[in-house]
Write an enzyme that holds these catalytic residues in place. Sequence first.
Site, PDB file in Angstrom:
ATOM      1  N   GLU A 264       7.685   2.358   7.533  1.00  0.00           N
ATOM      2  CA  GLU A 264       8.577   3.562   7.727  1.00  0.00           C
ATOM      3  C   GLU A 264       8.478   4.231   9.139  1.00  0.00           C
ATOM      4  OE1 GLU A 264       8.881   6.504   4.474  1.00  0.00           O
ATOM      5  OE2 GLU A 264      11.022   6.793   4.893  1.00  0.00           O
TER       6      GLU A 264
ATOM      7  N   HIS B 201       3.983   4.506  -0.085  1.00  0.00           N
ATOM      8  CA  HIS B 201       5.341   5.078  -0.660  1.00  0.00           C
ATOM      9  C   HIS B 201       6.468   3.862  -0.695  1.00  0.00           C
ATOM     10  CE1 HIS B 201       8.961   7.269   1.507  1.00  0.00           C
ATOM     11  NE2 HIS B 201       9.077   7.216   0.316  1.00  0.00           N
TER      12      HIS B 201
ATOM     13  N   ASP C 193       8.389   7.149  10.701  1.00  0.00           N
ATOM     14  CA  ASP C 193       7.389   8.268  10.883  1.00  0.00           C
ATOM     15  C   ASP C 193       6.269   7.745  11.354  1.00  0.00           C
ATOM     16  OD1 ASP C 193       7.755   7.498   8.200  1.00  0.00           O
ATOM     17  OD2 ASP C 193       6.624   9.367   7.651  1.00  0.00           O
TER      18      ASP C 193
ATOM     19  N   HIS D 297       0.181  12.290   6.915  1.00  0.00           N
ATOM     20  CA  HIS D 297       0.880  13.545   7.082  1.00  0.00           C
ATOM     21  C   HIS D 297       0.014  14.583   6.786  1.00  0.00           C
ATOM     22  CE1 HIS D 297       4.724  11.667   7.610  1.00  0.00           C
ATOM     23  NE2 HIS D 297       4.849  10.920   6.262  1.00  0.00           N
TER      24      HIS D 297
ATOM     25  N   ASP E 261       0.928   7.465   3.483  1.00  0.00           N
ATOM     26  CA  ASP E 261       1.493   8.676   2.728  1.00  0.00           C
ATOM     27  C   ASP E 261       0.942   9.332   1.529  1.00  0.00           C
ATOM     28  OD1 ASP E 261       4.130   8.748   4.467  1.00  0.00           O
ATOM     29  OD2 ASP E 261       5.004   7.145   3.318  1.00  0.00           O
TER      30      ASP E 261
ATOM     31  N   TYR F 271       5.212  17.606  -2.193  1.00  0.00           N
ATOM     32  CA  TYR F 271       5.390  16.032  -1.438  1.00  0.00           C
ATOM     33  C   TYR F 271       5.302  15.279  -2.728  1.00  0.00           C
ATOM     34  CZ  TYR F 271       3.375  12.479   1.623  1.00  0.00           C
ATOM     35  OH  TYR F 271       3.246  11.237   2.583  1.00  0.00           O
TER      36      TYR F 271
ATOM     37  N   HIS G 181       2.261   1.057   7.095  1.00  0.00           N
ATOM     38  CA  HIS G 181       3.584   1.108   6.240  1.00  0.00           C
ATOM     39  C   HIS G 181       4.692   1.417   7.521  1.00  0.00           C
ATOM     40  CE1 HIS G 181       6.718   3.275   4.001  1.00  0.00           C
ATOM     41  NE2 HIS G 181       6.263   4.340   4.472  1.00  0.00           N
TER      42      HIS G 181
ATOM     43  N   HIS H  62      13.604  12.891   6.957  1.00  0.00           N
ATOM     44  CA  HIS H  62      14.428  11.724   6.869  1.00  0.00           C
ATOM     45  C   HIS H  62      16.127  12.434   7.159  1.00  0.00           C
ATOM     46  CE1 HIS H  62      11.922   9.488   3.597  1.00  0.00           C
ATOM     47  NE2 HIS H  62      11.515   9.229   4.887  1.00  0.00           N
TER      48      HIS H  62
HETATM   49 FE1  FEO Z   1       6.941   6.763   3.923  1.00  0.00          FE
HETATM   50 FE2  FEO Z   1       5.528   9.153   5.761  1.00  0.00          FE
HETATM   51  O1  FEO Z   1       6.822   7.588   5.487  1.00  0.00           O
END
Ligand code: FEO
Length: 395
Positions: free
Chosen positions: A81, A145, A83, A225, A164, A192, A79, A23
Amino acid sequence: MIVELTKGVYWVGVVDWALRHFHGYELTTHRGSSYNAYLITDEKTVLVDTVWGPFQEQLIENIHEIIDPAKIDIVVANHAETDHSGALPAVMRHAPKATVIVSKRGLDSVEGHFHQPWNFQTVKTGDKVGIGKKELVFVEAPMLHWPDSMFTYLTSDNILMPNDAFGQHYANAFRFNDEVNKQELYEEALKYYANILTPFSSMVSKKIEEVLALKLPVNMIAPSHGIIWRKEPLQIVKKYQEWATQVPEKTAVILYDSMWDGTRHMAEAIGEGLAAENVPYKTFYMPTTDRNDVVTEIFKTKAIIIGSPTFNQGLLPTIAPILEDLKGLRFQNKIGAAFGCYGWSGESVKIIEEHLAQSKIPVVAEGIRAKWQPKPDDLAKCREFGGTIGRAVKK
Ligand code: FEO
């Protein structure tokens, strides 16, 4: 390189070895990261999540190794976001008629990001979508998340894809937990959790209970991830349950900045007081310390002792960000204290104590100040102060 998880289920994601700031601000990623996307080939072809936009071509190439991306029938966007959804427009250019499955709140966030008239289907917890011999089952997971977050479960192979949750920012040559260094894996999983999920700990506990109550067999947990949990996959679920309780170790963290070493001498004397009480502690000099690593240490510890000299009637600027983290991350079961040198006005200790109060961290020893350089008397008071905190840690 694509990796087959089970017959017809493939990791088609990207390992980002170069990433050092996720981010740009929220999280340092000393070991890089990965954006995991999963391709499922049944009677229908399904892509679960995509990758960060700059890697979209690699995702498309990976999919090409298995199937023409035009044949994708369903894209699950767990999600929004970017990424995970950044490469969604590229995927949809190849498969414009694919159905995009999102949570109700995901409809808002995915549409809000891309402004495209895609064929959306919203799902809620317990909804199932047949894809041939197997089914996708969805579980909404708000705040793990974002409010839009969702888990996808694949029947028959019993793979949970929780986006996430249960992830780590950990680039690696291998994909599975039985293939990588366990200590590194857990260091990254904890960092994390501590830096991203701490404020949502009560929701983590509830969500885990809810998922376990569904009694879905889980052979693999494949987050978006890092490493896939294949060997004893529920080990990370148990760790999350433990972390969500936020029961601290009986230790202390001293973090400080210092202009002319006076506050450093105080920090050292406070450490001596803790050691005299046999309380393990770690000291961090904030100008040269990674803030997210300190957050991970704070997550583990009971006492947070913060020092800054007074500077411009406030704090040294390296201390302010970690105070914001304390407020935002809403740590539980901590105790705190403040110290610092001053020359003229001397507000720093009071300011730190106010921040601790706003973060709901009780102050267990009256803040300690030393004018100019601390005298032997001041340092003796710092040792006593460390002892007082040490005894509170052991309670
Ligand atoms: Fe909430 Fe891996 O993005």
